[in-house]
Design a protein around this motif. Structure first.
Motif, short mmCIF file in Angstrom:
data_model
loop_
_atom_site.label_atom_id
_atom_site.label_comp_id
_atom_site.label_asym_id
_atom_site.label_seq_id
_atom_site.Cartn_x
_atom_site.Cartn_y
_atom_site.Cartn_z
N VAL A 1 0.85 -1.20 0.00
CA VAL A 1 0.00 0.00 0.00
C VAL A 1 0.88 1.24 0.00
O VAL A 1 1.86 1.33 0.75
CB VAL A 1 -0.93 0.02 1.23
N VAL A 2 0.54 2.21 -0.85
CA VAL A 2 1.16 3.53 -0.80
C VAL A 2 0.28 4.44 0.05
O VAL A 2 -0.92 4.56 -0.21
CB VAL A 2 1.29 4.13 -2.21
N LEU A 3 0.85 5.02 1.10
CA LEU A 3 0.16 6.05 1.86
C LEU A 3 0.93 7.34 1.66
O LEU A 3 2.10 7.43 2.03
CB LEU A 3 0.07 5.71 3.34
N ALA A 4 0.31 8.32 1.02
CA ALA A 4 0.98 9.58 0.72
C ALA A 4 0.17 10.74 1.26
O ALA A 4 -1.06 10.74 1.22
CB ALA A 4 1.20 9.73 -0.78
N ILE A 5 0.89 11.75 1.77
CA ILE A 5 0.27 12.94 2.37
C ILE A 5 0.81 14.16 1.65
O ILE A 5 2.03 14.30 1.49
CB ILE A 5 0.62 13.04 3.86
N THR A 6 -0.07 15.04 1.21
CA THR A 6 0.38 16.30 0.63
C THR A 6 0.19 17.41 1.66
O THR A 6 -0.78 17.42 2.43
CB THR A 6 -0.37 16.64 -0.66
N CYS A 7 1.13 18.35 1.64
CA CYS A 7 1.10 19.45 2.62
C CYS A 7 1.96 20.58 2.11
O CYS A 7 2.74 20.43 1.16
CB CYS A 7 1.61 18.97 3.98
N GLY A 8 1.83 21.73 2.75
CA GLY A 8 2.69 22.86 2.45
C GLY A 8 4.04 22.73 3.14
O GLY A 8 4.16 22.05 4.17
N ARG A 9 5.03 23.42 2.59
CA ARG A 9 6.37 23.33 3.18
C ARG A 9 6.39 23.85 4.62
O ARG A 9 7.07 23.28 5.48
CB ARG A 9 7.36 24.14 2.34
N ALA A 10 5.68 24.94 4.88
CA ALA A 10 5.72 25.54 6.21
C ALA A 10 5.15 24.60 7.26
O ALA A 10 5.73 24.41 8.34
CB ALA A 10 4.94 26.87 6.21
N VAL A 11 4.02 23.95 6.95
CA VAL A 11 3.41 23.02 7.91
C VAL A 11 4.28 21.78 8.07
O VAL A 11 4.40 21.24 9.18
CB VAL A 11 1.98 22.65 7.46
N LEU A 12 4.90 21.33 6.99
CA LEU A 12 5.78 20.16 7.10
C LEU A 12 6.91 20.41 8.10
O LEU A 12 7.21 19.55 8.94
CB LEU A 12 6.37 19.81 5.73
N GLU A 13 7.50 21.58 8.03
CA GLU A 13 8.60 21.89 8.96
C GLU A 13 8.10 21.99 10.40
O GLU A 13 8.77 21.56 11.33
CB GLU A 13 9.32 23.16 8.53
N GLN A 14 6.91 22.55 10.59
CA GLN A 14 6.33 22.60 11.94
C GLN A 14 6.09 21.19 12.47
O GLN A 14 6.37 20.90 13.65
CB GLN A 14 5.00 23.38 11.90
N PRO B 1 0.77 4.18 -8.15
CA PRO B 1 1.36 3.15 -9.01
C PRO B 1 0.44 2.78 -10.17
O PRO B 1 -0.79 2.78 -10.05
CB PRO B 1 1.54 1.96 -8.05
N ARG B 2 1.03 2.48 -11.30
CA ARG B 2 0.24 2.16 -12.49
C ARG B 2 -0.69 0.97 -12.26
O ARG B 2 -1.77 0.88 -12.83
CB ARG B 2 1.17 1.88 -13.68
N ALA B 3 -0.24 0.02 -11.42
CA ALA B 3 -1.05 -1.17 -11.17
C ALA B 3 -2.16 -0.94 -10.17
O ALA B 3 -3.04 -1.80 -10.00
CB ALA B 3 -0.15 -2.32 -10.68
N ALA B 4 -2.15 0.22 -9.49
CA ALA B 4 -3.16 0.49 -8.47
C ALA B 4 -4.53 0.67 -9.10
O ALA B 4 -4.68 1.36 -10.11
CB ALA B 4 -2.78 1.73 -7.68
N THR B 5 -5.53 0.06 -8.51
CA THR B 5 -6.89 0.17 -9.04
C THR B 5 -7.84 0.89 -8.10
O THR B 5 -8.88 1.40 -8.53
CB THR B 5 -7.47 -1.23 -9.33
N THR B 6 -7.49 0.94 -6.81
CA THR B 6 -8.43 1.47 -5.82
C THR B 6 -7.71 2.37 -4.83
O THR B 6 -6.64 2.03 -4.32
CB THR B 6 -9.12 0.34 -5.05
N LEU B 7 -8.31 3.54 -4.56
CA LEU B 7 -7.77 4.50 -3.60
C LEU B 7 -8.68 4.56 -2.38
O LEU B 7 -9.85 4.21 -2.43
CB LEU B 7 -7.71 5.90 -4.22
N MET B 8 -8.11 5.07 -1.29
CA MET B 8 -8.92 5.37 -0.11
C MET B 8 -8.52 6.75 0.38
O MET B 8 -7.34 7.12 0.36
CB MET B 8 -8.70 4.35 0.99
N THR B 9 -9.50 7.56 0.79
CA THR B 9 -9.23 8.92 1.23
C THR B 9 -10.24 9.34 2.28
O THR B 9 -11.34 8.79 2.36
CB THR B 9 -9.27 9.90 0.04
N ASN B 10 -9.85 10.32 3.09
CA ASN B 10 -10.79 10.94 4.03
C ASN B 10 -11.27 12.29 3.51
O ASN B 10 -11.92 13.04 4.24
CB ASN B 10 -10.15 11.11 5.40
N SER B 11 -10.96 12.60 2.25
CA SER B 11 -11.32 13.88 1.64
C SER B 11 -12.56 13.73 0.77
O SER B 11 -12.53 12.98 -0.22
CB SER B 11 -10.15 14.40 0.79
#
Length: 592
Positions: A485-498, A530-540
């Motif tokens: 499983v790939v778990l990825a989080i997007t965020c701003g640089r400022a919040v990442l450093e905090q 990933p190219r082989a991924a067929t299904t995502l999960m999100t809280n958004s």
């Protein structure tokens, strides 16, 4: 020859065109809803999903959703895949602005008409439309004739204006502050006229959404401004761009996207904008205060600024945002004023059990569709005390399905702490009563996946906050992600450093998560997915709506805790949250 039906129209952008009529009674977000390279409608929740716009007359009530719709439409006009014309029930600044910028930069255009709700309803079932200036004719069958449009100039226009202008405005318009500022002022005034503004106001800050790369036209626009000497006049932040500017090569992004997408960000920074690259500028130290007059684009940010911060902005289209930043002047219209911020719809919620964090994005998604362009006042959360992350998630999903730039929650959001303050005296509102069964329908709409397998867990749409990182670290501590499983989080640089300074990132990276800055899930694709991924999960709720069209994967939507569980097991539980289970028939509740 078939006899046409002639309708009275208002021309927003003049021109002449004809084509097969493509009609829907549901608004369409061009960003995330239309492929900017091919003109296909990719919003898999829209009744026109799979249709192509090219050469057809598109009739929709209005746009909705993302401010980037203007950029997508400009791209379509530039590459030849645009509709022949737009026919709208109500004026839409986002789509109109895309046409106006294409006129100015590429000398290409298409007619845009506003015809009102009653005339718009008469288009249903018609096969063909013909536009000539302020004339619209619709046909039951495709006409066979030798129609020739009248001479309708699309470029030449009277440069005088009824809008009250200051000495500085005149100087901008006359080119005293350079060509970029002059062009920007021309566009600001054109939109101000369409909106019916009588004068302009000073703004204190800007947030630019046009830095997203939608194709070659978006880069050409930004670079043209730089060549004309563009410099912002107010503090200006930048939205997420289309790649992680520092790591796109490391993430395996194709240079055909990475290089121009990064160049768009560089162009806006060359105009004086700050390197912020976040779709959540309200998380920055520079966030505006209540009553501040600002120009923000990015739909979720606009809704948050108006609703949660009490600042004042319209839902500004891409490219109008930078034009106002270059002039420091905005039309005094809409939510910049008091009266247009009043509620236009009363929403009453059902009795609710204990809630989890999936409730607020689901509710925002449902109410956005219910409200359309009306500002809602929501009753039933007075004792719930939703936190800022809840309101962020609600607002992002609301902005996905609604054209309104603002919502009020009685007893919660600042202007509605006393609900009477957002009501017009002696003006009863229409009432929408929501049942749990209604929310269950929206839950199933967001949960498009039919397979319990989970390949990717998507977090951070909008960008993660520091408190969300704290919650995620708590959920991930002493656990390990499933290797497939790939778990990825997007965020701003400022919040990442905090979050790094607070110790949250070490825990999250030990769990196995990937951190991505500068960009957001609305721009991410393969190979981060990933190219082989067929299904995502999100809280958004926002991404659950857009992902099937943007990346061609089905989605499980659930709470943050469920997302972490799925990252560990590679499986979605399929459980309904406890607060939604009473919507099921009694005999089915034991199976969830």
């Amino acid at each position: 020859m078939p006899r046409p039906t002639s309708l009275t129209v208002r021309s927003l952008v003049p021109g002449a065109a004809q084509g097969a009529l493509l009609f829907a009674d549901v608004g369409l977000s061009f960003w995330g809803g239309v492929d900017p390279l091919r003109g296909e409608i990719i919003d898999r929740h829209h009744p026109l999903s799979g249709e192509y716009l090219t050469g057809r007359v598109l009739a929709i009530p209005s746009g909705r959703g993302s401010c980037t719709g203007s950029s997508v439409l400009m791209e379509l006009i530039s590459n030849g895949h645009a509709p022949a014309a737009l026919v709208l029930a109500e004026a839409d600044e986002i789509l109109t602005l895309g046409v106006l910028v294409a006129q100015m930069i590429f000398e290409r255009s298409l007619p845009v008409l506003c015809i009102g709700s009653e005339a718009f309803a008469a288009l249903r079932g018609k096969a063909f439309a013909r536009i000539d200036g302020a004339s619209l004719a619709v046909f039951d069958h495709i006409p066979v004739d030798n129609w020739q449009p009248s001479e309708t100039p699309t470029q030449a226009r009277d440069t005088s204006t009824a809008i009250e202008l200051s000495e500085f405005d005149h100087a901008l318009l006359n080119g005293a502050h350079g060509k970029a500022a002059q062009m920007a002022m021309q566009i600001v005034l054109r939109l101000a006229e369409l909106q019916g503004a009588q004068r302009l106001i000073d703004v204190t800050q800007a947030h630019i959404d046009g830095c997203i790369y939608t194709g070659p036209a978006s880069l050409r626009f930004a670079q043209q401004l730089v060549q004309w000497g563009a410099k912002v006049r107010v503090p200006t932040t930048l939205n997420s761009i289309s790649v992680d500017q520092r790591r796109w090569r490391e993430l395996g992004i194709d240079p055909l996207l990475g290089e121009p997408a990064s160049a768009v960000g560089d162009a806006y920074m060359a105009m004086g904008a700050q390197l912020s690259f976040t779709c959540a500028p309200y998380l920055l130290d520079s966030a505006p205060k209540a009553g501040d007059q600002i120009v923000w684009a990015e739909s979720n940010a606009v809704v948050y600024a108006n609703s949660v911060l009490g600042a004042r902005t319209l839902k500004y289209p891409d490219y109008l945002d930078i034009c106002i930043a270059l002039t420091g002047r905005a039309p005094l219209i809409g939510c910049h004023l008091d009266a247009p911020r009043k509620a236009r719809l009363r929403v009453e919620l059902p009795k609710l059990a204990e809630l989890d964090d999936a409730f607020y994005p689901l509710l925002g998604y449902h109410i956005g569709a219910l409200a359309g362009s009306r500002i809602p006042l929501i009753f039933g959360l007075e004792q719930r005390q939703p936190d800022l992350d809840d309101l962020k998630a609600f607002g992002a999903a609301f902005a996905t399905t609604s054209a309104a730039p603002l919502f009020h929650i009685a007893g919660v959001t600042p202007e509605a702490l006393d609900p009477a303050q957002v009501l017009e005296p002696d003006t009863p509102l229409p009432v929408a009563t929501i049942r749990l069964e209604d929310l269950l329908v929206s839950w199933r709409e967001l949960n498009s996946a039919r397979d319990n397998r989970v390949d990717v867990v998507s977090l951070g749409n909008p960008h993660f906050s520091l408190s969300e990182f704290a919650r995620l670290a708590q959920l991930c501590r002493d656990r390990v992600k499933h290797p497939e499983v790939v778990l990825a989080i997007t965020c701003g640089r400022a919040v990442l450093e905090q979050a790094r300074d607070a110790g949250y990132i070490d825990v999250i990276e030990t769990f196995g998560a990937t951190l991505v800055t500068d960009t957001c899930w609305c721009m991410l694709g393969e190979p981060v997915i990933p190219r082989a991924a067929t299904t995502l999960m999100t809280n958004s709720g926002k991404y659950a709506h857009y992902a099937p069209g943007l990346v061609g994967r089905n989605v499980h939507f659930a709470s943050l805790a469920e997302c972490v569980d799925a990252a560990c097991t590679a499986t979605a539980s399929g459980r309904l949250p406890s607060w939604l289970q009473p919507a099921l028939p009694m005999e089915n509740r034991s199976h969830v």
